[in-house]
Scaffold this motif. Structure first.
Motif, short mmCIF file in Angstrom:
data_model
loop_
_atom_site.label_atom_id
_atom_site.label_comp_id
_atom_site.label_asym_id
_atom_site.label_seq_id
_atom_site.Cartn_x
_atom_site.Cartn_y
_atom_site.Cartn_z
N ALA A 55 -56.89 -71.33 135.81
CA ALA A 55 -56.61 -71.99 137.08
C ALA A 55 -56.54 -73.49 136.86
N LYS A 56 -55.70 -74.13 137.65
CA LYS A 56 -55.64 -75.59 137.65
C LYS A 56 -56.38 -76.09 138.88
N ARG A 57 -57.49 -76.77 138.64
CA ARG A 57 -58.32 -77.29 139.71
C ARG A 57 -58.54 -78.78 139.49
N ASN A 58 -58.32 -79.57 140.52
CA ASN A 58 -58.46 -81.02 140.41
C ASN A 58 -57.67 -81.57 139.23
N GLY A 59 -56.48 -81.01 139.05
CA GLY A 59 -55.58 -81.50 138.01
C GLY A 59 -55.89 -81.03 136.61
N ARG A 60 -56.81 -80.09 136.45
CA ARG A 60 -57.23 -79.67 135.11
C ARG A 60 -57.11 -78.16 134.95
N TRP A 61 -56.35 -77.73 133.95
CA TRP A 61 -56.30 -76.32 133.58
C TRP A 61 -57.54 -75.95 132.77
N ALA A 62 -58.13 -74.81 133.07
CA ALA A 62 -59.26 -74.30 132.30
C ALA A 62 -59.37 -72.79 132.52
N ILE A 63 -60.18 -72.16 131.70
CA ILE A 63 -60.32 -70.70 131.72
C ILE A 63 -61.31 -70.28 132.79
N VAL A 64 -60.92 -69.27 133.57
CA VAL A 64 -61.82 -68.65 134.54
C VAL A 64 -62.41 -67.36 133.97
N ARG A 65 -61.61 -66.64 133.23
CA ARG A 65 -62.07 -65.37 132.64
C ARG A 65 -61.34 -65.14 131.33
N ARG A 66 -62.08 -64.75 130.31
CA ARG A 66 -61.46 -64.35 129.04
C ARG A 66 -61.84 -62.91 128.71
N GLN A 67 -60.81 -62.09 128.46
CA GLN A 67 -61.01 -60.70 128.08
C GLN A 67 -60.19 -60.39 126.83
N PRO A 68 -60.81 -60.23 125.68
CA PRO A 68 -60.05 -59.83 124.50
C PRO A 68 -59.52 -58.40 124.62
N ILE A 69 -58.39 -58.17 123.99
CA ILE A 69 -57.82 -56.84 123.80
C ILE A 69 -57.91 -56.55 122.31
N TYR A 70 -58.52 -55.42 121.95
CA TYR A 70 -58.79 -55.10 120.55
C TYR A 70 -57.79 -54.05 120.07
N GLU A 71 -56.97 -54.39 119.08
CA GLU A 71 -55.88 -53.52 118.67
C GLU A 71 -56.20 -52.70 117.42
N LYS A 72 -56.70 -53.34 116.38
CA LYS A 72 -57.10 -52.60 115.17
C LYS A 72 -58.01 -53.49 114.34
N ASP A 73 -58.78 -52.86 113.45
CA ASP A 73 -59.66 -53.66 112.59
C ASP A 73 -59.90 -52.95 111.26
N ARG A 74 -60.54 -53.67 110.35
CA ARG A 74 -60.88 -53.10 109.05
C ARG A 74 -62.09 -53.83 108.49
N MET A 75 -62.76 -53.19 107.54
CA MET A 75 -63.93 -53.76 106.88
C MET A 75 -63.73 -53.71 105.37
N ASP A 76 -64.06 -54.81 104.70
CA ASP A 76 -63.92 -54.89 103.24
C ASP A 76 -65.14 -55.57 102.65
N PRO A 77 -65.69 -55.03 101.54
CA PRO A 77 -66.74 -55.76 100.84
C PRO A 77 -66.21 -57.10 100.33
N VAL A 78 -67.03 -58.12 100.41
CA VAL A 78 -66.62 -59.43 99.90
C VAL A 78 -66.46 -59.38 98.38
N SER A 79 -67.39 -58.71 97.72
CA SER A 79 -67.29 -58.54 96.26
C SER A 79 -66.46 -57.29 95.97
N PRO A 80 -65.39 -57.40 95.16
CA PRO A 80 -64.53 -56.23 94.92
C PRO A 80 -65.20 -55.09 94.18
N ASP A 81 -66.32 -55.35 93.51
CA ASP A 81 -66.99 -54.27 92.79
C ASP A 81 -68.16 -53.67 93.58
N ALA A 82 -68.33 -54.09 94.83
CA ALA A 82 -69.43 -53.57 95.64
C ALA A 82 -69.10 -52.16 96.12
#
Length: 219
Positions: free
Chosen positions: A126-153
Motif C-alpha cells: 500500500a502507498k500511505r502518506n506517499g510511501r510504498w511499503a509491505i502490508v503482508r508477505r506470503q511466500p509461495i513454495y515451489e520446490k526444494d532440495r537438500m545437499d551436504p556441504v561436504s561432498p563426502d558426507a
C-alpha cells in the motif's frame, strides 16, 4: 509542415512505471537488508500493521524482525536471492510476485547441509502518506532440495518425517524442524487450493478490500 510526433509514453504510463519502480525497490531492499542484518532499515519496508508469514514464523513484521535479529546473532543462516518481479497496480494498492530462493545452512543429525527452496514472494503493498511499503508477505513454495556441504558426507533422512511435510518445502521444513522450529504445514505451493486462495485475496486487496487477509484474519 512536419506532423507532430506522438509521445507513446503518456503521463499515466510514466507514473505507473515510477510507482512500480518504487515497489520493486522496497522488495529488493527487504532481501538485502534482511540478509545483511540491517534491522533499522528493514523496518522501513513495512507498514506499521505489516504481517510476515514463513515456514517457521507467522506474525507482525516487528516481531519477525526481532526474532530474525536474535537468530542472526546466534548464527542462524537464512539467505535470500531474488529474480524477476511482476507487479499488479491499482492506485494506492498493489500486489507483487517476485521469484526467489531461500537458502538455509544448518546441521541435520551432525551433518552440515544446505537447503535451497525455490518459490515466489507474494506481497500485498500500500502507498500511505506517499510511501510504498509491505502490508503482508506470503511466500509461495515451489520446490526444494537438500545437499551436504561436504561432498563426502553421508546423510540419511527420516523418510516418515520428510513425507509429513508439503512437497514444495519438505526439505526446508525437515532442516528447520531439526533446528527446533515449528513448521506451518498448509502454506501455498505451486498448485492447489492454498495458492488459489492467495491469488483471490490479492485481487480483493487491489480492488479495495478492508484488509489484506481473508475473513478469518491473519494466520
Amino acid at each position: 509542415m512536419h506532423n507532430a510526433v506522438r509521445n507513446p509514453w503518456r503521463p499515466s504510463v510514466q507514473n505507473q512505471m515510477l510507482e512500480k519502480l518504487a515497489i520493486a525497490e522496497v522488495i529488493q531492499n527487504w532481501a538485502v537488508w534482511r540478509d545483511a542484518g540491517d534491522w533499522e532499515r528493514l523496518r522501513t519496508v513495512w507498514h506499521d500493521d505489516g504481517w510476515m508469514t514463513a515456514t517457521w514464523f507467522q506474525g507482525p513484521a516487528e516481531k519477525f524482525i526481532a526474532v530474525s535479529q536474535a537468530g542472526f546473532d546466534r548464527g542462524v543462516s537464512i539467505l535470500h536471492f531474488l529474480g524477476g518481479i511482476s507487479i499488479d497496480l491499482n492506485d494506492h494498492r498493489a500486489t507483487a510476485q517476485t521469484k526467489m530462493t531461500i537458502s538455509q545452512r544448518g546441521l541435520v543429525d551432525g551433518v552440515l547441509v544446505d537447503v535451497v527452496c525455490t518459490g515466489r514472494f507474494f506481497d500485498f503493498l500500500a502507498k500511505r502518506n506517499g510511501r510504498w511499503a509491505i502490508v503482508r508477505r506470503q511466500p509461495i513454495y515451489e520446490k526444494d532440495r537438500m545437499d551436504p556441504v561436504s561432498p563426502d558426507a553421508r546423510l540419511t533422512l527420516d523418510a516418515a518425517l520428510l513425507d509429513s511435510f508439503p512437497e514444495g518445502y519438505r526439505h526446508l521444513a525437515y532442516l528447520q524442524t531439526r533446528l527446533g522450529f515449528t513448521i506451518k504445514k498448509d502454506l501455498p505451493q505451486l498448485k492447489g487450493e492454498a495458492v488459489m486462495r492467495l491469488y483471490a485475496e490479492g485481487l480483493a486487496w487491489r480492488e479495495g478490500a478492508p484488509t489484506a487477509f481473508p475473513a478469518g484474519g491473519p494466520g
